[in-house]
Design a protein around this motif. Structure first.
Motif, PDB file in Angstrom:
ATOM      1  N   ALA A 147      73.589  28.068  33.247  1.00  3.86           N
ATOM      2  CA  ALA A 147      72.233  27.610  32.913  1.00  3.86           C
ATOM      3  C   ALA A 147      71.180  28.375  33.708  1.00  3.86           C
ATOM      4  O   ALA A 147      70.124  28.736  33.166  1.00  3.86           O
ATOM      5  CB  ALA A 147      72.115  26.109  33.175  1.00  3.86           C
ATOM      6  N   ALA A 148      71.438  28.625  34.984  1.00  2.00           N
ATOM      7  CA  ALA A 148      70.465  29.338  35.810  1.00  2.00           C
ATOM      8  C   ALA A 148      70.309  30.781  35.347  1.00  2.00           C
ATOM      9  O   ALA A 148      69.187  31.305  35.290  1.00  2.00           O
ATOM     10  CB  ALA A 148      70.898  29.296  37.274  1.00  2.00           C
ATOM     11  N   THR A 149      71.411  31.422  35.014  1.00  5.57           N
ATOM     12  CA  THR A 149      71.351  32.820  34.584  1.00  5.57           C
ATOM     13  C   THR A 149      70.590  32.962  33.269  1.00  5.57           C
ATOM     14  O   THR A 149      69.767  33.861  33.107  1.00  5.57           O
ATOM     15  CB  THR A 149      72.770  33.388  34.430  1.00  5.57           C
ATOM     16  N   LEU A 150      70.854  32.070  32.323  1.00  7.85           N
ATOM     17  CA  LEU A 150      70.192  32.147  31.024  1.00  7.85           C
ATOM     18  C   LEU A 150      68.706  31.782  31.111  1.00  7.85           C
ATOM     19  O   LEU A 150      67.875  32.357  30.410  1.00  7.85           O
ATOM     20  CB  LEU A 150      70.888  31.220  30.022  1.00  7.85           C
ATOM     21  N   ARG A 199      70.390  25.803  43.929  1.00 15.15           N
ATOM     22  CA  ARG A 199      69.685  24.537  43.727  1.00 15.15           C
ATOM     23  C   ARG A 199      70.123  23.869  42.433  1.00 15.15           C
ATOM     24  O   ARG A 199      70.313  22.658  42.373  1.00 15.15           O
ATOM     25  CB  ARG A 199      68.181  24.787  43.692  1.00 15.15           C
ATOM     26  N   MET A 200      70.301  24.666  41.374  1.00 18.43           N
ATOM     27  CA  MET A 200      70.655  24.096  40.083  1.00 18.43           C
ATOM     28  C   MET A 200      72.063  23.506  40.096  1.00 18.43           C
ATOM     29  O   MET A 200      72.326  22.476  39.469  1.00 18.43           O
ATOM     30  CB  MET A 200      70.529  25.149  38.982  1.00 18.43           C
ATOM     31  N   PHE A 205      74.956  18.460  39.642  1.00 19.14           N
ATOM     32  CA  PHE A 205      75.952  17.511  40.137  1.00 19.14           C
ATOM     33  C   PHE A 205      75.311  16.168  40.497  1.00 19.14           C
ATOM     34  O   PHE A 205      75.761  15.103  40.047  1.00 19.14           O
ATOM     35  CB  PHE A 205      76.671  18.081  41.360  1.00 19.14           C
ATOM     36  N   ILE A 206      74.249  16.217  41.291  1.00 25.50           N
ATOM     37  CA  ILE A 206      73.613  14.975  41.755  1.00 25.50           C
ATOM     38  C   ILE A 206      72.986  14.213  40.593  1.00 25.50           C
ATOM     39  O   ILE A 206      73.176  12.996  40.443  1.00 25.50           O
ATOM     40  CB  ILE A 206      72.554  15.287  42.828  1.00 25.50           C
ATOM     41  N   MET A 207      72.240  14.919  39.749  1.00 23.58           N
ATOM     42  CA  MET A 207      71.592  14.246  38.632  1.00 23.58           C
ATOM     43  C   MET A 207      72.603  13.777  37.592  1.00 23.58           C
ATOM     44  O   MET A 207      72.387  12.775  36.897  1.00 23.58           O
ATOM     45  CB  MET A 207      70.549  15.177  38.005  1.00 23.58           C
ATOM     46  N   GLY A 208      73.719  14.487  37.491  1.00 23.28           N
ATOM     47  CA  GLY A 208      74.777  14.032  36.598  1.00 23.28           C
ATOM     48  C   GLY A 208      75.349  12.702  37.045  1.00 23.28           C
ATOM     49  O   GLY A 208      75.649  11.827  36.214  1.00 23.28           O
ATOM     50  N   GLN A 209      75.505  12.541  38.363  1.00 24.18           N
ATOM     51  CA  GLN A 209      75.993  11.262  38.881  1.00 24.18           C
ATOM     52  C   GLN A 209      74.976  10.149  38.620  1.00 24.18           C
ATOM     53  O   GLN A 209      75.342   9.026  38.263  1.00 24.18           O
ATOM     54  CB  GLN A 209      76.255  11.384  40.389  1.00 24.18           C
ATOM     55  N   CYS A 210      73.698  10.474  38.768  1.00 24.99           N
ATOM     56  CA  CYS A 210      72.657   9.483  38.478  1.00 24.99           C
ATOM     57  C   CYS A 210      72.652   9.122  37.000  1.00 24.99           C
ATOM     58  O   CYS A 210      72.485   7.952  36.634  1.00 24.99           O
ATOM     59  CB  CYS A 210      71.287  10.035  38.885  1.00 24.99           C
TER      60      CYS A 210
END
Length: 225
Positions: A147-150, A199-200, A205-210
């Motif tokens: 996602a970051a690369t694209l 950062r992404m 990971f963190i936002m996926g858990q949320c």
């Protein structure tokens, strides 16, 4: 240090966080549409497509918020002074400057965050038997890099055009692409890639858990899974 001014500059970030939570609702609504209103789980392709579309929609809302943030960082005005200055000097349409790359960037980011990350985590579990944190973090790493690369070239273009409302260096999108390429070739579009990718990965990971825990509670009517 002017602490009141510093705190005021944090309010657009709060708004952006609220914008990010809308990703759950948009992706959930599209997921429900794809499933025909049933509770059947989506295919991997449908999950990624729903995330991509939901992120694109959120980019329309995020664009003026990020424009205000960038202009505040440049000139140090307050939350209310910044949009007032933008509208008075450049017109209200300028609040949507950079909306196209913002939509594209948000679509690709959300594809990784709500789509590719969970899909890859499930694939890791199915192929290796590894579950829980290792599988989810592994999926986040892979999704974050993709996602970051694209999305990074779009983010670079967006930041340049939103930071230069006078159009002294960066004019239209096509002119901005030409200016950046002339400045450093293709690699110029990936300046800061390593930091943003790191950062992404953590964000996915963190936002996926949320998302797993909170989104169905906040938006039960639109989540079909």
């Amino acid at each position: 240090m002017n602490w009141p001014s510093l705190l005021l500059r944090c309010f657009p970030i709060k708004g952006y966080v609220r914008c990010s939570t809308k990703l759950h609702a948009y992706a959930g609504a599209i997921s429900k549409l794809m499933s025909g209103g049933s509770n059947e789980p989506l295919s991997d392709g449908q999950t990624i497509a729903a995330a991509l579309c939901g992120g694109g929609i959120s980019g329309i809302i995020c664009c003026p918020m990020e424009l205000v943030v960038i202009q505040q960082q440049r000139f140090g005005l307050s939350l209310l002074q910044t949009p007032r200055r933008i509208v008075s000097e450049f017109g209200i349409a300028t609040m949507m400057r950079g909306v196209s790359p913002t939509i594209g960037r948000e679509a690709l980011f959300t594809m990784g965050y709500l789509g590719l990350g969970p899909v890859l985590a499930n694939r890791i579990t199915k192929s290796t038997g590894v579950e829980g944190f290792p599988a989810k973090f592994g999926g986040s790493v892979c999704a974050g890099v993709v996602a970051a690369t694209l999305s990074h070239p779009l983010d670079t273009i967006k930041t340049c055009v939103q930071g230069d409302l006078q159009r002294s260096t960066f004019g239209s999108l096509s002119e901005t692409v030409g200016t950046l390429h002339a400045d450093g070739g293709a690699k110029r579009f990936f300046s800061g890639w390593s930091w943003r990718t790191s950062r992404m990965i953590l964000a996915i990971f963190i936002m996926g858990q949320c998302k797993e825990r909170l989104a169905p509670l906040f938006f039960p009517e639109v989540f079909a899974y």
